[in-house]
Design a protein around this motif. Structure first.
Motif, PDB file in Angstrom:
ATOM      1  N   LEU A 102      -8.318  53.265  -6.320  1.00 20.07           N
ATOM      2  CA  LEU A 102      -7.722  53.160  -4.946  1.00 20.07           C
ATOM      3  C   LEU A 102      -8.524  52.285  -4.246  1.00 20.07           C
ATOM      4  CD1 LEU A 102      -5.637  53.789  -2.593  1.00 20.07           C
ATOM      5  CD2 LEU A 102      -7.327  56.218  -2.523  1.00 20.07           C
ATOM      6  N   ALA A 103      -9.946  52.400  -4.548  1.00 19.54           N
ATOM      7  CA  ALA A 103     -11.033  51.155  -3.803  1.00 19.54           C
ATOM      8  C   ALA A 103     -10.785  50.046  -4.111  1.00 19.54           C
ATOM      9  CB  ALA A 103     -12.185  51.796  -4.077  1.00 19.54           C
ATOM     10  N   ARG A 105     -16.431  59.307  -1.474  1.00 24.22           N
ATOM     11  CA  ARG A 105     -15.669  60.540  -1.432  1.00 24.22           C
ATOM     12  C   ARG A 105     -15.922  60.801  -2.900  1.00 24.22           C
ATOM     13  NH1 ARG A 105     -10.116  59.632   0.697  1.00 24.22           N
ATOM     14  NH2 ARG A 105      -9.374  61.303  -0.469  1.00 24.22           N
ATOM     15  N   TYR A 164     -10.029  57.298  -7.409  1.00 24.09           N
ATOM     16  CA  TYR A 164     -10.804  57.064  -6.387  1.00 24.09           C
ATOM     17  C   TYR A 164     -11.017  55.465  -6.407  1.00 24.09           C
ATOM     18  CZ  TYR A 164     -11.235  61.786  -4.762  1.00 24.09           C
ATOM     19  OH  TYR A 164     -10.673  62.961  -4.193  1.00 24.09           O
ATOM     20  N   GLN A 209      -3.342  57.105  -3.308  1.00 24.74           N
ATOM     21  CA  GLN A 209      -3.701  58.028  -2.283  1.00 24.74           C
ATOM     22  C   GLN A 209      -3.085  59.337  -2.775  1.00 24.74           C
ATOM     23  OE1 GLN A 209      -5.609  58.004   0.265  1.00 24.74           O
ATOM     24  NE2 GLN A 209      -5.529  55.948   1.195  1.00 24.74           N
ATOM     25  N   GLU A 233      -1.305  51.464  -3.728  1.00 21.75           N
ATOM     26  CA  GLU A 233      -2.128  52.348  -2.692  1.00 21.75           C
ATOM     27  C   GLU A 233      -1.554  53.701  -2.277  1.00 21.75           C
ATOM     28  OE1 GLU A 233      -4.464  51.662   1.309  1.00 21.75           O
ATOM     29  OE2 GLU A 233      -2.638  50.940   1.228  1.00 21.75           O
ATOM     30  N   VAL A 270      -5.432  61.151  -5.188  1.00 20.18           N
ATOM     31  CA  VAL A 270      -6.360  61.807  -4.904  1.00 20.18           C
ATOM     32  C   VAL A 270      -6.194  62.798  -3.852  1.00 20.18           C
ATOM     33  CG1 VAL A 270      -7.693  59.487  -5.067  1.00 20.18           C
ATOM     34  CG2 VAL A 270      -6.749  60.170  -2.806  1.00 20.18           C
ATOM     35  N   THR A 271      -5.065  62.948  -3.236  1.00 23.29           N
ATOM     36  CA  THR A 271      -4.750  64.166  -2.361  1.00 23.29           C
ATOM     37  C   THR A 271      -4.243  65.391  -3.204  1.00 23.29           C
ATOM     38  OG1 THR A 271      -3.876  62.519  -0.659  1.00 23.29           O
ATOM     39  CG2 THR A 271      -3.092  64.899  -0.537  1.00 23.29           C
ATOM     40  N   GLN A 281      -7.467  48.656  -2.201  1.00 21.10           N
ATOM     41  CA  GLN A 281      -8.041  48.533  -0.911  1.00 21.10           C
ATOM     42  C   GLN A 281      -8.736  47.184  -0.584  1.00 21.10           C
ATOM     43  OE1 GLN A 281      -9.759  52.426  -0.053  1.00 21.10           O
ATOM     44  NE2 GLN A 281      -7.561  53.046   0.860  1.00 21.10           N
ATOM     45  N   GLU A 327     -12.168  51.034   4.179  1.00 23.93           N
ATOM     46  CA  GLU A 327     -11.518  52.186   3.468  1.00 23.93           C
ATOM     47  C   GLU A 327     -12.104  52.308   1.968  1.00 23.93           C
ATOM     48  OE1 GLU A 327     -10.359  50.000   5.499  1.00 23.93           O
ATOM     49  OE2 GLU A 327      -8.897  50.492   6.677  1.00 23.93           O
ATOM     50  N   GLU A 382     -15.302  54.185   1.933  1.00 25.34           N
ATOM     51  CA  GLU A 382     -14.982  55.543   2.236  1.00 25.34           C
ATOM     52  C   GLU A 382     -14.409  56.361   0.990  1.00 25.34           C
ATOM     53  OE1 GLU A 382     -13.113  59.513   3.126  1.00 25.34           O
ATOM     54  OE2 GLU A 382     -11.907  57.337   2.689  1.00 25.34           O
ATOM     55  N   VAL A 383     -13.712  55.732   0.105  1.00 21.63           N
ATOM     56  CA  VAL A 383     -12.934  56.447  -0.850  1.00 21.63           C
ATOM     57  C   VAL A 383     -14.192  56.628  -2.171  1.00 21.63           C
ATOM     58  CG1 VAL A 383     -11.318  56.008  -2.889  1.00 21.63           C
ATOM     59  CG2 VAL A 383     -10.592  55.658  -0.412  1.00 21.63           C
TER      60      VAL A 383
END
Length: 572
Positions: free
Chosen positions: A251-252, A270, A248, A235, A231, A238-239, A255, A263, A266-267
């Motif tokens: 990451l989803a 985005r 993304y 993160q 994770e 994507v940052t 999560q 969370e 939300e990812v």
């Protein structure tokens, strides 16, 4: 071509070989396609096909092998060639040896490159000359020639052989070091050799910070069950690379593994905002939002998917059912009825479509309080489902739709049939988090949440017991008995775990006892079924490797089971 050829000699030979290449030109505008065809003809390429729309592209690639595909970035209906490449690679419709070049304007170029989830072989910026086109084609073909054996092995799902080839290529002087390292890391991840993959990606990252290496590292960490670390890496991608949208999605997933569904939603939202035309991601947003009971977001996402896919070859029955289901949950029965009516029109003459429409008819009627109509529709749906099952056609009926049928049964008081349906679905998808959550939801909606949990727990215990019997027999040395038990399990419950275990047991037995065509045919059937469920799963890849090793031992031609998705075309 001999390996002793110099680079210049090889490029010259590739130029001469252009006359034997087949090309596909993709552009909405006939004049643009014609101009490009004239350029290619001047270079000696005369076998040129055209496509103006995605549906034409799909028809062409299913009918022909293309050596090169040149696609304008902007396709019809807001789609782009990056999405097209993703679809072609994920559905194994183009070989890795096919050159794919995206044509774009200079203004759009930087945006195109920055969001590339699957890297094409090159980009051509308009306007360009025939000489520029020639140079790009030869450069791309040269790279394809360098990796030719490796690409063929990956297309055939021979990952162990591909790894050996990759090691050999890494020992050569070439301009493709990082390409080879990227492929090696992807192969190791595919084989489930995550610690080795981690070292490959760390080696790359010591020299340059590239998002695909971060992504590969994150996937390796997840494979080693280091979810918090995976994770963190996700993160960071994507940052630092906010338009690398595949990160993304990954990451989803992590999560959700960590129990962070809000969370994860939300990812995904985005990512959907960055790349709004990606229907697959919109569907993921809808799925996660529905599980989070964020029905307004789910309805919007599913509606976007249906609008994007309407009238195209990519339309899916689940897209209609997903939207209808959420509309009913929101109390919008009339709107749900309109979607069901559209489903029936669009899928007229398709029996799976008629089944979906009957199920939705029943759920709509139940929501409207018309018990008689709801019961009548679900009875017809059950009969059609049984008929499809008798014909062996239920493999084409989505599991989501089957759970919807169980929900319609519960809504009309037919609990026994609902339980029978759910037992099979849960057994075949016991590791599928989304499917189990859908089962839990239908029982909760019916006010029978506890019964649903009991049923799922019982199925889980049966799965473990069935699997353990075969595995323990194998460990005790009784391979014949193990094969028999695992075959019985796979026939009774064709889930991925049982299919893989049965495949490996069969070919392990054949390796020791000798080739048996009848038993091998059964093993191949189980392997093919496992691949339809998850071709990229390391367990499936391991089973395929076992089959290929045993077939080679006895000199038996390896049956093409459909190419595995290449590590190079993975999410990075």
């Amino acid at each position: 071509m001999k390996t002793s050829d110099t680079t210049d000699d090889l490029r010259q030979k590739l130029t001469h070989e252009l006359a034997r290449k087949r090309a596909l030109l993709i552009d909405r505008h006939p004049n643009a396609r014609n101009s490009l065809r004239i350029m290619l003809t001047a270079l000696g390429v005369t076998d040129v096909h055209h496509a103006g729309r995605s549906v034409e592209v799909l028809r062409q690639v299913k009918a022909h092998h293309f050596d090169m595909i040149l696609a304008d970035y902007q396709l019809e209906d807001g789609r782009d060639s990056q999405q097209l490449l993703e679809e072609l690679r994920q559905n194994h419709l183009v070989a890795l040896s096919t050159v794919f070049i995206i044509i774009t304007s200079e203004r759009a170029y930087h945006n195109v490159v920055s969001i590339a989830e699957l890297a094409p072989d090159d980009y051509l910026i308009k306007p360009f000359t025939a000489d520029e086109l020639h140079g790009r084609l030869i450069r791309a073909l040269y790279k394809k020639h360098f990796f030719a054996q490796l690409y063929e092995q990956l297309d055939n799902g021979a990952f162990t052989e591909a790894l050996s080839t990759c090691e050999r290529l890494l020992g050569q002087e070439s301009a493709f070091l990082f390409d080879a390292l990227r492929l090696k890391g992807g192969i190791l991840n595919a084989l489930g050799r995550y610690a080795e993959a981690t070292r490959v990606y760390q080696k790359v990252l010591e020299q340059r910070v590239v998002p695909w290496a971060r992504m590969g590292l994150a996937m390796a960490l997840r494979g080693q069950h280091q979810l918090a670390e995976a994770e963190d890496v996700g993160q960071s991608i994507v940052t630092e690379f906010p338009e690398f949208t595949a990160a993304y999605d990954f990451l989803a997933e992590v999560q959700q593994d960590l129990g962070k569904p809000v969370e994860a939603q939300e990812v995904l939202q985005r990512a959907a905002a960055i790349s709004p035309n990606n229907s697959t991601r919109q569907r993921l947003v809808g799925d996660v939002a529905a599980r989070n009971n964020d029905l307004a977001t789910a309805e919007k996402a599913y509606g976007n998917v249906l609008r994007r896919r309407r009238g195209s070859s990519l339309k899916n029955l689940d897209d209609y059912s997903n939207l209808t289901r959420v509309m009913l949950d929101r109390g919008h029965a009339e709107s749900a009825r309109q979607v069901t009516d559209e489903l029936r029109r669009e899928w007229r003459g398709n029996r799976q479509g008629e089944l979906a429409a009957l199920i939705m008819d029943s759920l709509c009627a139940a929501k409207e309080g018309d018990a008689v109509k709801a019961r009548h529709a679900v009875e017809k749906a059950i009969l059609l489902h049984e008929a499809l099952k008798a014909e062996g056609a239920t493999t084409r009926v989505s599991q989501k739709m089957t759970v919807d049928l169980a929900q319609a049964c519960l809504a009309t008081g037919n609990e026994a049939t609902a339980q029978e349906i759910v037992r099979q679905v849960a057994a075949e998808n016991h590791e599928d988090r989304a499917m189990i959550a859908q089962v839990q939801r239908i029982y909760s909606k019916a006010g029978k949440a506890e019964k649903g949990q009991e049923l799922l727990a019982q199925v889980g215990r049966e799965i473990v017991e069935l699997n353990n019997r075969g595995v323990l027999a194998a460990r005790s040395g009784d391979l014949q008995g193990s094969v028999q038990l695992l075959v019985e399990a796979a026939e009774r419950v064709p889930n991925l775990q049982f299919l893989v275990n049965a495949t490996k047991a069969i070919f392990t037995l054949l390796e020791l006892k000798g080739w048996d065509a009848t038993l091998a045919k059964r093993g191949l059937r189980y392997l093919a079924l496992a691949q339809t469920k998850d071709m990229r799963n390391p367990k499936v890849i391991s089973a395929r490797e076992t089959y290929q090793r045993v077939a080679r031992k006895y000199g038996v031609p390896i049956v093409p089971l459909g190419p595995s998705r290449s590590p190079e075309s993975g999410p990075g």
